[in-house]
Design an enzyme around this catalytic site. Sequence first.
Site, PDB file in Angstrom:
ATOM      1  N   LYS A   1       1.472 -49.140 -15.933  1.00 13.90           N
ATOM      2  CA  LYS A   1       0.497 -49.013 -17.023  1.00 13.90           C
ATOM      3  C   LYS A   1       1.470 -50.046 -17.939  1.00 13.90           C
ATOM      4  CE  LYS A   1      -3.041 -46.844 -18.888  1.00 13.90           C
ATOM      5  NZ  LYS A   1      -4.302 -46.460 -18.209  1.00 13.90           N
TER       6      LYS A   1
ATOM      7  N   GLY B   1     -19.058 -35.316 -24.832  1.00 10.60           N
ATOM      8  CA  GLY B   1     -18.808 -36.831 -25.071  1.00 10.60           C
ATOM      9  C   GLY B   1     -20.034 -37.599 -24.589  1.00 10.60           C
TER      10      GLY B   1
ATOM     11  N   GLY C   1     -20.566 -40.814 -24.338  1.00  8.32           N
ATOM     12  CA  GLY C   1     -19.876 -42.199 -24.459  1.00  8.32           C
ATOM     13  C   GLY C   1     -20.324 -42.946 -23.137  1.00  8.32           C
ATOM     14  N   ASN C   2     -19.555 -43.791 -22.776  1.00 12.35           N
ATOM     15  CA  ASN C   2     -20.054 -44.591 -21.413  1.00 12.35           C
ATOM     16  C   ASN C   2     -20.069 -43.704 -20.313  1.00 12.35           C
ATOM     17  OD1 ASN C   2     -20.129 -47.089 -22.919  1.00 12.35           O
ATOM     18  ND2 ASN C   2     -17.836 -47.086 -23.036  1.00 12.35           N
ATOM     19  N   VAL C   3     -19.244 -43.048 -20.194  1.00 10.02           N
ATOM     20  CA  VAL C   3     -19.333 -42.258 -18.757  1.00 10.02           C
ATOM     21  C   VAL C   3     -20.022 -41.067 -19.013  1.00 10.02           C
ATOM     22  CG1 VAL C   3     -17.974 -40.905 -17.114  1.00 10.02           C
ATOM     23  CG2 VAL C   3     -16.741 -42.559 -18.285  1.00 10.02           C
TER      24      VAL C   3
HETATM   25  P1  NAD Z   1     -16.259 -43.613 -24.750  1.00  9.02           P
HETATM   26  O1  NAD Z   1     -15.307 -43.808 -26.027  1.00  9.02           O
HETATM   27  O2  NAD Z   1     -17.403 -44.412 -24.357  1.00  9.02           O
HETATM   28  O3  NAD Z   1     -16.821 -42.088 -24.944  1.00  9.02           O
HETATM   29  C1  NAD Z   1     -16.065 -40.934 -25.436  1.00  9.02           C
HETATM   30  C2  NAD Z   1     -17.324 -40.140 -26.308  1.00  9.02           C
HETATM   31  O4  NAD Z   1     -16.715 -39.046 -26.745  1.00  9.02           O
HETATM   32  C3  NAD Z   1     -17.627 -41.097 -27.650  1.00  9.02           C
HETATM   33  O5  NAD Z   1     -19.043 -40.827 -27.722  1.00  9.02           O
HETATM   34  C4  NAD Z   1     -17.005 -40.113 -28.796  1.00  9.02           C
HETATM   35  O6  NAD Z   1     -17.568 -40.289 -30.101  1.00  9.02           O
HETATM   36  C5  NAD Z   1     -16.978 -38.680 -27.972  1.00  9.02           C
HETATM   37  N1  NAD Z   1     -16.083 -37.829 -28.634  1.00  9.02           N
HETATM   38  C6  NAD Z   1     -14.899 -38.062 -29.049  1.00  9.02           C
HETATM   39  N2  NAD Z   1     -14.209 -37.041 -29.740  1.00  9.02           N
HETATM   40  C7  NAD Z   1     -15.252 -36.034 -29.500  1.00  9.02           C
HETATM   41  C8  NAD Z   1     -15.243 -34.642 -29.800  1.00  9.02           C
HETATM   42  N3  NAD Z   1     -14.462 -33.923 -30.400  1.00  9.02           N
HETATM   43  N4  NAD Z   1     -16.315 -33.932 -29.149  1.00  9.02           N
HETATM   44  C9  NAD Z   1     -17.514 -34.292 -28.637  1.00  9.02           C
HETATM   45  N5  NAD Z   1     -17.466 -35.871 -28.501  1.00  9.02           N
HETATM   46  C10 NAD Z   1     -16.377 -36.599 -28.882  1.00  9.02           C
HETATM   47  O7  NAD Z   1     -15.272 -43.369 -23.443  1.00  9.02           O
HETATM   48  P2  NAD Z   1     -15.685 -43.410 -22.097  1.00  9.02           P
HETATM   49  O8  NAD Z   1     -15.249 -44.701 -21.347  1.00  9.02           O
HETATM   50  O9  NAD Z   1     -16.924 -42.585 -21.691  1.00  9.02           O
HETATM   51  O10 NAD Z   1     -14.519 -42.387 -21.501  1.00  9.02           O
HETATM   52  C11 NAD Z   1     -14.710 -40.761 -21.440  1.00  9.02           C
HETATM   53  C12 NAD Z   1     -13.466 -40.244 -20.972  1.00  9.02           C
HETATM   54  O11 NAD Z   1     -13.086 -40.491 -19.613  1.00  9.02           O
HETATM   55  C13 NAD Z   1     -12.214 -40.681 -21.687  1.00  9.02           C
HETATM   56  O12 NAD Z   1     -11.369 -39.649 -21.891  1.00  9.02           O
HETATM   57  C14 NAD Z   1     -11.407 -41.975 -20.813  1.00  9.02           C
HETATM   58  O13 NAD Z   1     -10.137 -41.883 -20.946  1.00  9.02           O
HETATM   59  C15 NAD Z   1     -11.850 -41.032 -19.526  1.00  9.02           C
HETATM   60  N6  NAD Z   1     -12.078 -42.041 -18.407  1.00  9.02           N
HETATM   61  C16 NAD Z   1     -13.031 -43.065 -18.319  1.00  9.02           C
HETATM   62  C17 NAD Z   1     -13.273 -44.044 -17.555  1.00  9.02           C
HETATM   63  C18 NAD Z   1     -14.239 -45.378 -17.594  1.00  9.02           C
HETATM   64  O14 NAD Z   1     -14.521 -45.750 -16.556  1.00  9.02           O
HETATM   65  N7  NAD Z   1     -14.867 -45.375 -18.764  1.00  9.02           N
HETATM   66  C19 NAD Z   1     -12.485 -43.778 -16.498  1.00  9.02           C
HETATM   67  C20 NAD Z   1     -11.414 -42.820 -16.155  1.00  9.02           C
HETATM   68  C21 NAD Z   1     -11.429 -41.932 -17.087  1.00  9.02           C
END
Ligand code: NAD
Length: 346
Positions: A71, A171, A173-175
């Site tokens: 990392k 959450g 978000g993307n995932v």
């Molecule tokens: P993202 O930033 O697109 O989504 C995160 C979401 O969580 C956002 O919509 C944000 O507003 C919301 N959020 C933040 N604080 C919050 C709270 N207290 N209560 C409710 N919602 C809240 O991120 P992502 O890419 O969807 O990833 C989500 C998680 O998965 C992260 O922890 C990331 O590290 C992990 N992750 C992601 C990937 C990937 O491929 N994107 C891979 C492995 C791990």
Amino acid sequence: MGHEQVLFCSDPATGLKAIIGIHNTVLGPALGGTRMWSYASEADALTDVLRLSRGMTYKAAISGLNLGGGKAVIIGDSRKIKDEALMRRFGLFVESLGGKYITAEDVGMTTKDMEYIHMETDHVVGIPETLGGGGDPSPVTAYGVYMGMKAAAKKAYGNESLGGKQILVQGAGNVGCYLVDHLVNEGANVMIADIYNDNIKKVVDRNQSVSVIDAGDVFTQEIDIYAPCALGATINDDSIARMTCRIIAGAANNQLANEAQHGQMLLEKGIIYAPDFLINAGGLINCYSELEGYNRDRAMDQAEQIFDTTMTVLDKSEKDGKPTYQIANQMAEDRINKIAQIHRSL
Ligand code: NAD
């Protein structure tokens, strides 16, 4: 923490200050994203890179990938000091390691930054599809989380179906968004919580059956499955005391505030915890696929195998009476040690 190599990078001309942590390369080159963050001190940045790169070793190992753990962190405010020259200078430091470390996107970085880094080194993944990369890894991550959740359902209910289950996705978000698609398709009753209304709207527009709850009410709901897909450390003394769910399976990294303590508490409370670094490995699997000539179908097939690996972890946890995260860590270490042995015997 047993790191092989830590590289401190400094270039006053561009303002670059970075640290690259290479934890273990027994299985292959160390792959892990670069995070850009305004750390309060260099010591904080070092702690973060050491911890994150070690985590990547375990994630790659348990996922059966021929990758080591690494990392990088760049110290500074990504909105203030980031520009093309700084990114390309960082790319040159990555290049200087000759492929021992492969970088990717993480917090504070964009696909555009990956393009700049790529101008100076080939040792970068997560570049756009138009440049031969894998694009957004989130759909693959979501699919792997879905597989891990189904394995946990099989353990808890004797049947992997999620139909009719009350599932809370924290959450949107993307995932979270892609995960909800799978859950709704299977007939689950899905609730979502987010702190931003526009993110919630995106999910509800795609799936109108989803119900929305306040972000502060996550642990007051009667649910079967809790899917943390926002931030880490949401599993702690306070939340465990309030949890009603049977299963925890989500994408967020470092969900257990304290691995040893909270892993044990979940075991004692009879909550099945699908280890985060195992079931969220789809993003890393997607990056790995880029190294072999990107193929989304192949990445999805590999993410599907998360079902079997999760099942193995859960079965062993039940048999040995040990927390699931501990079993998963042990499996990762065993693989590294065995492969190190065959390499030594050459
Ligand atoms: P993202 O930033 O697109 O989504 C995160 C979401 O969580 C956002 O919509 C944000 O507003 C919301 N959020 C933040 N604080 C919050 C709270 N207290 N209560 C409710 N919602 C809240 O991120 P992502 O890419 O969807 O990833 C989500 C998680 O998965 C992260 O922890 C990331 O590290 C992990 N992750 C992601 C990937 C990937 O491929 N994107 C891979 C492995 C791990």
